[in-house]
Write a protein that holds these residues in place. Structure first.
Motif, short mmCIF file in Angstrom:
data_model
loop_
_atom_site.label_atom_id
_atom_site.label_comp_id
_atom_site.label_asym_id
_atom_site.label_seq_id
_atom_site.Cartn_x
_atom_site.Cartn_y
_atom_site.Cartn_z
N PHE A 144 0.83 -1.36 -0.19
CA PHE A 144 0.23 0.03 -0.24
C PHE A 144 0.94 1.64 0.05
N PHE A 145 1.98 1.25 0.65
CA PHE A 145 2.90 2.45 0.75
C PHE A 145 3.65 2.44 0.08
N LYS A 146 3.90 2.01 -1.15
CA LYS A 146 4.68 2.09 -2.94
C LYS A 146 3.60 2.34 -4.06
N ALA A 147 2.13 2.09 -3.38
CA ALA A 147 1.71 1.96 -5.00
C ALA A 147 0.53 3.24 -4.83
N ASP A 148 0.97 3.77 -6.22
CA ASP A 148 0.21 5.26 -6.75
C ASP A 148 -1.44 5.18 -6.33
N TYR A 149 -2.03 4.38 -6.43
CA TYR A 149 -3.97 3.55 -6.14
C TYR A 149 -3.77 2.45 -5.74
N ILE A 150 -5.37 2.82 -4.20
CA ILE A 150 -5.34 1.03 -3.54
C ILE A 150 -6.70 0.60 -4.07
N ILE A 151 -6.69 0.31 -4.99
CA ILE A 151 -8.22 0.17 -4.90
C ILE A 151 -9.34 -0.79 -4.34
N LEU A 152 -10.54 -0.33 -3.48
CA LEU A 152 -11.24 -0.95 -2.71
C LEU A 152 -11.95 -1.07 -3.08
N GLY A 153 -12.68 -2.48 -3.17
CA GLY A 153 -14.20 -3.07 -3.68
C GLY A 153 -14.61 -4.54 -3.17
N PRO A 154 -16.01 -4.85 -2.92
CA PRO A 154 -16.80 -6.23 -2.83
C PRO A 154 -15.63 -6.99 -3.72
N SER A 155 -15.96 -8.69 -3.36
CA SER A 155 -15.07 -9.46 -4.04
C SER A 155 -15.63 -9.44 -5.37
N ARG A 156 -15.33 -9.56 -6.87
CA ARG A 156 -15.61 -9.67 -7.63
C ARG A 156 -16.12 -8.71 -8.37
N THR A 157 -16.08 -7.23 -8.21
CA THR A 157 -16.27 -6.19 -8.96
C THR A 157 -14.94 -5.35 -9.43
N SER A 158 -14.42 -6.77 -9.92
CA SER A 158 -12.90 -6.50 -11.53
C SER A 158 -12.15 -5.96 -10.92
N LYS A 159 -11.73 -6.09 -9.12
CA LYS A 159 -10.64 -4.54 -8.88
C LYS A 159 -9.43 -5.48 -9.28
N THR A 160 -9.13 -6.63 -9.65
CA THR A 160 -7.90 -7.38 -10.37
C THR A 160 -7.86 -6.83 -11.72
N PRO A 161 -8.64 -6.89 -12.68
CA PRO A 161 -8.31 -6.34 -14.54
C PRO A 161 -8.50 -4.89 -13.91
N LEU A 162 -8.50 -3.75 -13.41
CA LEU A 162 -8.41 -2.46 -13.47
C LEU A 162 -7.50 -2.32 -12.80
N SER A 163 -7.15 -2.92 -11.93
CA SER A 163 -5.72 -3.19 -11.69
C SER A 163 -4.26 -3.19 -12.45
N MET A 164 -5.17 -4.33 -13.38
CA MET A 164 -3.69 -4.46 -14.05
C MET A 164 -3.97 -3.78 -14.93
N TYR A 165 -5.15 -2.82 -15.89
CA TYR A 165 -5.46 -1.98 -16.41
C TYR A 165 -4.38 -0.83 -16.16
N LEU A 166 -4.89 -0.30 -14.96
CA LEU A 166 -3.87 0.57 -14.56
C LEU A 166 -2.51 0.67 -14.27
N ALA A 167 -1.89 -0.84 -14.14
CA ALA A 167 -0.66 -0.91 -14.34
C ALA A 167 0.24 -0.92 -15.57
N ASN A 168 -0.76 -1.49 -16.60
CA ASN A 168 -0.30 -1.40 -17.97
C ASN A 168 -0.32 0.35 -18.95
N LYS A 169 -0.52 1.25 -17.79
CA LYS A 169 -0.47 2.52 -17.80
C LYS A 169 1.37 3.70 -16.60
N SER A 170 1.00 1.85 -16.64
CA SER A 170 2.48 2.43 -15.85
C SER A 170 2.12 3.04 -14.35
#
Lengths: 271, 271
Positions: A144-170
């Motif tokens: 968390f301390f090294k992240a630009d964003y920490i995405i919070l949400g209930p299970s299965r609200t597509s947090k993982t794909p969202l994180s990966m998409y943002l990662a792809n934008k560095s």
């Protein structure tokens, strides 16, 4: 011959052709009635002979040719071919290259694979992707301390794909599922709150999306995963946490990952 | 005014604008001398007034406008503006939309966000991304049996970003690091061998790439991570495993993730 609902496309490139594919997808989305699209991709074209053979085949098959060729001599060859024939041809590179050349006086390199150089930006993206995988699903709250964003949400609200998409934008992104039965890691209370992004969704819309997802996986029926009361409890709990943490929230509903990501990065800018 | 090494770009879209950004990146890669590029992105444009204001600003700032507008009336407004002024304007959508309309007689929907519909394809991609994260780094060898590809390679040969890139193309990908000290999971011997992809690299090139990566992270000096003898041992061990498993191999060297991915998906086609 093409009929009304079918279309042949040739994508030609002296590199991978993924740029042409991306624009093509955007254009095709405007023609939902096209039910029969046949796309052939010709990547890494490296001789005029090869190019002319492909253009000839396209002409014969009544295909539209979509090009991101950058080599000057290849573009001349193709333009010459198009002038002489009735080939349907779209060039995504030349018009913008010419405008830039006009404005700046600089000559384009005409170098294939220029986009795929192993530059510092490239390594930054690679790092971000590794980061997102490592700190997915609350695996290690120190992230968390090294992240630009920490995405919070209930299970299965597509947090993982969202994180990966943002990662792809560095962007460096961690995510944390909010599950009523599981206590929050203490680190989350020490993170600068402007890094916290809470995903919010209308339970009925989430339910519809989840049901569509199950159907698309060939799984019918309903489970607690698609039960509105259950989803509402999860969302209420999450909303409580967002308030407690003073997190920015995003109403995701029927937005795609790409749109949610755009929204999040704008939040940052407007701050 | 623009000078030789600087350029202003306005990206305009009635959706996210990521398609325009992608093509723009490809074009800009042809102009490495442009050291000062200022890009402004105007997404989700939803009125003519807003559009005209942006075009006016672009004109005043001598910016090149890059458009993926799809709404008919917006495109007319922009084209009218361009006719009346000296604005530098590139439209990535209209030429191809017109060609398709000409070939098929179909009218483009003119609907913003058409590309971001939550379709079965979209869910398939989301599943693939979840899959790649879940089965990254040999976490659960049971994933091998459900994967389209299993990527094998020594530590830090970019297996994770490669897996994520392929996931983004909706391939289900697991990956497994090959580390001399750690025995292979038994499942790897039972997987159809055409799913196995072994990454191969010349130690000297890997070393150079790793050193560049360290430098770009601001970490100088050399470690076993950049020691050629050590890298050679890792590669020899990996090559042994590939032979044993009869895996297809890919010489990655200075290829980018995107290029390696393209190569892998072609292997499949040519089989």
């Amino acid at each position: 011959m093409n009929n009304k609902h079918s279309l042949k496309l040739f994508i030609i490139s002296d590199s991978i052709g993924d740029t042409a594919q991306k624009v093509t997808n955007a254009v095709l989305a405007q023609f939902p009635e096209l039910t029969n699209i046949e796309t052939q991709r010709f990547a890494f074209i490296d001789s005029k002979e090869e190019l002319i053979k492909i253009l000839g085949d396209a002409l014969q098959e009544h295909a539209i040719v979509v090009s991101t060729l950058v080599k000057d001599s290849f573009n001349e060859t193709a333009q010459e071919f198009v002038r002489r024939t009735s080939l349907s041809y779209v060039d995504f590179m030349t018009p913008m290259m010419e405008l830039i050349q006009g404005k700046t006086g600089l000559t384009p390199k005409g170098e294939a694979r220029a986009q795929h150089k192993l530059t510092p930006d490239y390594f930054e993206k690679i790092e971000a992707i590794d980061f997102a995988v490592k700190y997915d699903d609350g695996q290690d709250p120190k992230g968390f301390f090294k992240a630009d964003y920490i995405i919070l949400g209930p299970s299965r609200t597509s947090k993982t794909p969202l994180s990966m998409y943002l990662a792809n934008k560095s962007y460096k992104v961690a995510n944390l599922p909010l599950i009523p039965e599981i206590p929050l890691p203490k680190e989350i209370f020490d993170v600068p709150k402007e890094k916290l992004i809470g995903l919010v969704a209308t339970p009925e819309i989430i339910q519809r999306t989840r049901q569509k997802r199950l159907n698309s996986l060939g799984l019918g029926g309903s489970t607690s995963y698609t039960d509105v009361t259950h989803i509402k409890e999860e969302m209420d709990y999450a909303q409580n946490i967002y308030n407690q943490l003073d997190a920015k929230t995003v109403q995701i509903d029927d937005m795609s990952i790409e749109e949610i990501a755009e929204f999040i990065t704008r939040l940052q800018i407007n701050r």
